[in-house]
Scaffold this motif. Structure first.
Motif, PDB file in Angstrom:
ATOM      1  N   PRO A  88     -14.860   6.258  13.310  1.00 11.74           N
ATOM      2  CA  PRO A  88     -13.764   7.239  13.220  1.00 11.74           C
ATOM      3  C   PRO A  88     -12.381   6.609  13.347  1.00 11.74           C
ATOM      4  N   ILE A  89     -12.093   5.657  12.482  1.00 12.02           N
ATOM      5  CA  ILE A  89     -10.784   5.009  12.466  1.00 12.02           C
ATOM      6  C   ILE A  89     -10.133   5.317  11.127  1.00 12.02           C
ATOM      7  N   PRO A  90      -8.955   5.919  11.139  1.00  9.25           N
ATOM      8  CA  PRO A  90      -8.270   6.154   9.865  1.00  9.25           C
ATOM      9  C   PRO A  90      -7.905   4.818   9.212  1.00  9.25           C
ATOM     10  N   MET A  91      -8.297   4.645   7.991  1.00  7.15           N
ATOM     11  CA  MET A  91      -8.019   3.400   7.265  1.00  7.15           C
ATOM     12  C   MET A  91      -6.647   3.525   6.602  1.00  7.15           C
ATOM     13  N   SER A  92      -5.626   3.464   7.450  1.00  6.57           N
ATOM     14  CA  SER A  92      -4.245   3.602   6.990  1.00  6.57           C
ATOM     15  C   SER A  92      -3.734   2.270   6.478  1.00  6.57           C
ATOM     16  N   GLU A  93      -2.508   2.298   5.985  1.00  8.55           N
ATOM     17  CA  GLU A  93      -1.872   1.066   5.534  1.00  8.55           C
ATOM     18  C   GLU A  93      -1.802   0.052   6.671  1.00  8.55           C
ATOM     19  N   ARG A  94      -1.505   0.534   7.862  1.00  3.59           N
ATOM     20  CA  ARG A  94      -1.370  -0.355   9.009  1.00  3.59           C
ATOM     21  C   ARG A  94      -2.715  -0.919   9.456  1.00  3.59           C
ATOM     22  N   THR A  95      -3.777  -0.143   9.325  1.00  2.00           N
ATOM     23  CA  THR A  95      -5.109  -0.653   9.657  1.00  2.00           C
ATOM     24  C   THR A  95      -5.481  -1.789   8.715  1.00  2.00           C
ATOM     25  N   TRP A  96      -5.287  -1.595   7.410  1.00  2.00           N
ATOM     26  CA  TRP A  96      -5.579  -2.651   6.437  1.00  2.00           C
ATOM     27  C   TRP A  96      -4.682  -3.860   6.674  1.00  2.00           C
ATOM     28  N   ALA A  97      -3.420  -3.610   7.013  1.00  2.00           N
ATOM     29  CA  ALA A  97      -2.491  -4.708   7.273  1.00  2.00           C
ATOM     30  C   ALA A  97      -2.961  -5.528   8.473  1.00  2.00           C
ATOM     31  N   LYS A  98      -3.397  -4.860   9.522  1.00  2.00           N
ATOM     32  CA  LYS A  98      -3.860  -5.561  10.722  1.00  2.00           C
ATOM     33  C   LYS A  98      -5.118  -6.361  10.416  1.00  2.00           C
ATOM     34  N   LEU A  99      -6.047  -5.793   9.659  1.00  2.00           N
ATOM     35  CA  LEU A  99      -7.266  -6.518   9.290  1.00  2.00           C
ATOM     36  C   LEU A  99      -6.939  -7.752   8.445  1.00  2.00           C
ATOM     37  N   ALA A 100      -6.054  -7.585   7.473  1.00  2.00           N
ATOM     38  CA  ALA A 100      -5.674  -8.710   6.606  1.00  2.00           C
ATOM     39  C   ALA A 100      -4.943  -9.789   7.398  1.00  2.00           C
ATOM     40  N   SER A 101      -4.036  -9.371   8.282  1.00  2.00           N
ATOM     41  CA  SER A 101      -3.283 -10.364   9.051  1.00  2.00           C
ATOM     42  C   SER A 101      -4.181 -11.084  10.051  1.00  2.00           C
ATOM     43  N   CYS A 102      -5.145 -10.374  10.631  1.00  2.00           N
ATOM     44  CA  CYS A 102      -6.091 -11.030  11.550  1.00  2.00           C
ATOM     45  C   CYS A 102      -6.872 -12.115  10.818  1.00  2.00           C
ATOM     46  N   ALA A 103      -7.361 -11.795   9.640  1.00  2.00           N
ATOM     47  CA  ALA A 103      -8.117 -12.777   8.854  1.00  2.00           C
ATOM     48  C   ALA A 103      -7.235 -13.979   8.515  1.00  2.00           C
ATOM     49  N   LEU A 133       0.813  -1.218   0.000  1.00  2.00           N
ATOM     50  CA  LEU A 133       0.000   0.000   0.000  1.00  2.00           C
ATOM     51  C   LEU A 133       0.848   1.271   0.000  1.00  2.00           C
ATOM     52  N   GLU A 134       1.962   1.241   0.723  1.00  2.00           N
ATOM     53  CA  GLU A 134       2.832   2.422   0.741  1.00  2.00           C
ATOM     54  C   GLU A 134       3.425   2.697  -0.640  1.00  2.00           C
ATOM     55  N   HIS A 135       3.628   1.645  -1.426  1.00  2.00           N
ATOM     56  CA  HIS A 135       4.235   1.810  -2.747  1.00  2.00           C
ATOM     57  C   HIS A 135       3.211   1.858  -3.876  1.00  2.00           C
ATOM     58  N   SER A 136       1.934   1.922  -3.516  1.00  2.00           N
ATOM     59  CA  SER A 136       0.893   1.964  -4.549  1.00  2.00           C
ATOM     60  C   SER A 136       0.234   3.333  -4.653  1.00  2.00           C
ATOM     61  N   GLY A 137       0.662   4.261  -3.819  1.00  2.00           N
ATOM     62  CA  GLY A 137       0.039   5.577  -3.822  1.00  2.00           C
ATOM     63  C   GLY A 137      -1.276   5.610  -3.049  1.00  2.00           C
ATOM     64  N   TYR A 138      -1.469   4.662  -2.141  1.00  2.00           N
ATOM     65  CA  TYR A 138      -2.697   4.569  -1.346  1.00  2.00           C
ATOM     66  C   TYR A 138      -2.896   5.838  -0.533  1.00  2.00           C
ATOM     67  N   THR A 139      -4.131   6.303  -0.456  1.00  2.00           N
ATOM     68  CA  THR A 139      -4.477   7.486   0.322  1.00  2.00           C
ATOM     69  C   THR A 139      -5.320   7.067   1.523  1.00  2.00           C
ATOM     70  N   VAL A 140      -4.926   7.515   2.691  1.00  2.00           N
ATOM     71  CA  VAL A 140      -5.647   7.201   3.926  1.00  2.00           C
ATOM     72  C   VAL A 140      -6.989   7.919   3.915  1.00  2.00           C
ATOM     73  N   PHE A 141      -8.021   7.222   4.370  1.00  2.00           N
ATOM     74  CA  PHE A 141      -9.333   7.842   4.510  1.00  2.00           C
ATOM     75  C   PHE A 141      -9.957   7.366   5.811  1.00  2.00           C
ATOM     76  N   THR A 142     -10.999   8.072   6.252  1.00  2.00           N
ATOM     77  CA  THR A 142     -11.715   7.699   7.467  1.00  2.00           C
ATOM     78  C   THR A 142     -13.120   7.281   7.093  1.00  2.00           C
ATOM     79  N   LEU A 143     -13.551   6.159   7.645  1.00  2.00           N
ATOM     80  CA  LEU A 143     -14.905   5.686   7.383  1.00  2.00           C
ATOM     81  C   LEU A 143     -15.917   6.637   8.020  1.00  2.00           C
ATOM     82  N   PRO A 144     -17.057   6.865   7.368  1.00  2.00           N
ATOM     83  CA  PRO A 144     -18.040   7.815   7.891  1.00  2.00           C
ATOM     84  C   PRO A 144     -18.612   7.427   9.262  1.00  2.00           C
ATOM     85  N   LEU A 145     -18.892   6.167   9.491  1.00  2.00           N
ATOM     86  CA  LEU A 145     -19.532   5.756  10.736  1.00  2.00           C
ATOM     87  C   LEU A 145     -18.551   5.334  11.820  1.00  2.00           C
TER      88      LEU A 145
END
Length: 169
Positions: free
Chosen positions: A129-144, A115-127
């Protein structure tokens, strides 16, 4: 509904005890951080080794709680008897959890790097308030990946029916 619960009992129990295991391991992690952090701190922050100790205690307590709950209530047909069989299961379980710990680290680093090398842009979900950063996606993927890996290893390797000769006790 009853048919669904009966059909998926093992996986539902696995998920229930996974939540309980997570709560217990986090309790021991935070307890360690609080107690050792108060004793060994610099400028109000715990020393780095306290974080490492808390992580080790968290992982160890999680593995032990998961082993005993999985053995008793999730994979009830474990088919081993005696001390030797019990120890073999515990070693296999711990080894499987160590393997999925390495999987977690690899997925975390891989997703963050991608994600860091793909030009990913951090965003916050509307409902939420957690920034969906590279590390958030990484943690979700690794948990799964870890949940799936732990379940498969437990079912097919750790708690499978033994077809060998008699166990000693």
């Amino acid at each position: 509904m009853k048919a669904f619960l009966i059909k998926h009992r093992q996986f539902l129990m696995y998920m229930l005890f996974g939540v309980i295991t997570t709560a217990v391991s986090l309790f021991f992690c935070f307890l360690t951080l609080q107690t050792l952090g108060r004793i060994f701190s610099e400028n109000g922050s715990p020393k780095t080794w306290v974080d490492v100790a808390a992580s080790i205690i968290q992982w160890t307590s999680g593995v032990l709680v998961a082993f005993f709950t999985n053995r008793r209530w999730v994979f009830t047909d474990h088919g081993v008897q005696g001390r030797r069989g019990f120890c073999r299961q515990l070693v296999r379980f711990s080894g499987a959890r160590a393997a999925t710990l390495l999987l977690e680290i690899a997925v975390n680093l891989g997703v963050i790097f991608a994600l860091e090398h793909s030009g990913y842009t951090v965003f916050t979900l509307p409902l939420i308030p957690i920034p969906m950063s590279e590390r958030t996606w990484a943690k979700l993927a690794s948990c799964a990946a870890v949940i799936i890996g732990n379940y498969i290893l437990s079912k097919l390797w750790v708690f499978r029916k033994e077809t060998q000769g008699p166990q000693d006790s």
